[in-house]
Enzyme design. Structure first.
Site, PDB file in Angstrom:
ATOM      1  N   SER A 196       4.612  30.366 -10.183  1.00  0.00           N
ATOM      2  CA  SER A 196       5.210  29.333 -10.130  1.00  0.00           C
ATOM      3  C   SER A 196       4.329  28.206  -9.490  1.00  0.00           C
ATOM      4  O   SER A 196       3.483  28.680  -8.583  1.00  0.00           O
ATOM      5  CB  SER A 196       6.435  29.216  -9.156  1.00  0.00           C
ATOM      6  OG  SER A 196       7.005  28.103  -8.679  1.00  0.00           O
ATOM      7  N   TYR A 198       9.890  32.066  -1.234  1.00  0.00           N
ATOM      8  CA  TYR A 198       9.557  32.077  -2.706  1.00  0.00           C
ATOM      9  C   TYR A 198       8.117  31.788  -2.958  1.00  0.00           C
ATOM     10  O   TYR A 198       7.558  32.322  -3.636  1.00  0.00           O
ATOM     11  CB  TYR A 198      10.717  31.068  -3.098  1.00  0.00           C
ATOM     12  CG  TYR A 198      10.674  30.925  -4.704  1.00  0.00           C
ATOM     13  CD1 TYR A 198      10.986  32.001  -5.711  1.00  0.00           C
ATOM     14  CD2 TYR A 198       9.816  29.908  -5.483  1.00  0.00           C
ATOM     15  CE1 TYR A 198      10.799  31.917  -7.120  1.00  0.00           C
ATOM     16  CE2 TYR A 198       9.612  29.720  -6.633  1.00  0.00           C
ATOM     17  CZ  TYR A 198      10.243  30.920  -7.595  1.00  0.00           C
ATOM     18  OH  TYR A 198       9.912  30.752  -8.690  1.00  0.00           O
TER      19      TYR A 198
END
Length: 249
Positions: free
Chosen positions: A141, A154
């Protein structure tokens, strides 16, 4: 007759995972498709492109070493030698860093990073034992490459996945096991569409993307297909950004 290519793809009930599975099916892959509960895979398995291929539903909890081992054994028993592993399944967490609990940390890190590592380890062992090439593509990501408030755990997990990609790529390069990752920015999946119904949230997120639009699941899936393909034979240890220029700033 040449055998079909085979792939194990994690987290395929919806969104990116389903799009990746569909794209690989169109490329001629037989598939082992995982989810926490295989009942969630009903719609994925019914997709016309996947229905044309051999597709095996497998229960997998990446937080459990026993589940990882059992899922990999089931995949290889059903499909034989795996050519491709796609580490797609992941956990998100939006929480101020000062409020993150140990249980939340473990849930995200164990799923996104630890589980992906040990599943990749099993894939690498199988390739090495058989003396066969293989490819791993992990879903990273842009949060693993840039800073953003409220998503620390995250982002840390995805940064670890990016470094895992480099480490495994170098270790296995001379064995013809290629390891790469794809790092999307916000992707217009079903769940994101609901969140982006808020005009302010949508405008704030788009303001970070130079192209002024969100990536589609199909665009991310195409990146996975490329990195798994013979055309990417010299690509390893790389994280391919599908981010509309966000990380070019």
């Amino acid at each position: 007759m040449d055998r079909s290519r085979t792939a194990l793809v994690t987290g395929t009930s919806a969104g990116l995972g389903r799009a990746i599975a569909v794209a690989l099916a169109r490329e001629g892959y037989d598939l082992a498709l995982t989810e926490l509960d295989t009942a969630m895979l009903k719609d994925t398995l019914a997709h016309p492109d996947i229905a044309k291929r051999k597709a095996i539903p497998i229960a997998l909890d990446l937080r459990s070493q026993a589940s990882i081992a059992a899922a990999f054994e089931r995949a290889t028993t059903a499909l034989g030698q795996l050519d491709l592993l796609v580490n797609n399944a992941g956990r998100a967490l939006v929480r101020p860093s000062v409020d993150v609990t140990e249980a939340e940390w473990d849930d995200v890190i164990d799923t996104n990073l630890k589980g992906a590592f040990f599943l990749s380890q099993l894939f690498g062992r199988a390739c090495l034992a058989a003396g066969r090439p293989g490819a791993i593509v992990s879903m990273a990501s842009t949060h693993g490459m840039t800073g953003i408030a409220g998503r620390s755990v995250y982002g840390i997990s995805k940064a670890g996945l990016i470094q895992m990609t480099r480490m495994l790529a170098i270790e296995w390069a001379d064995k013809n096991i290629r390891v790469n990752a794809v790092a999307p920015t916000t992707v217009m999946t079903e769940s994101r569409q609901q969140m982006l119904n808020d005009p302010k949230v949508r405008a704030d997120m788009l303001s970070r993307i130079p192209t002024g639009r969100f990536a589609t699941p199909e665009e991310v899936a195409a990146a996975v297909v490329y990195l798994a393909s013979p055309g990417a034979a010299s690509v390893t240890g790389h994280t391919l950004m599908v981010d509309g220029g966000l990380t070019a700033y």
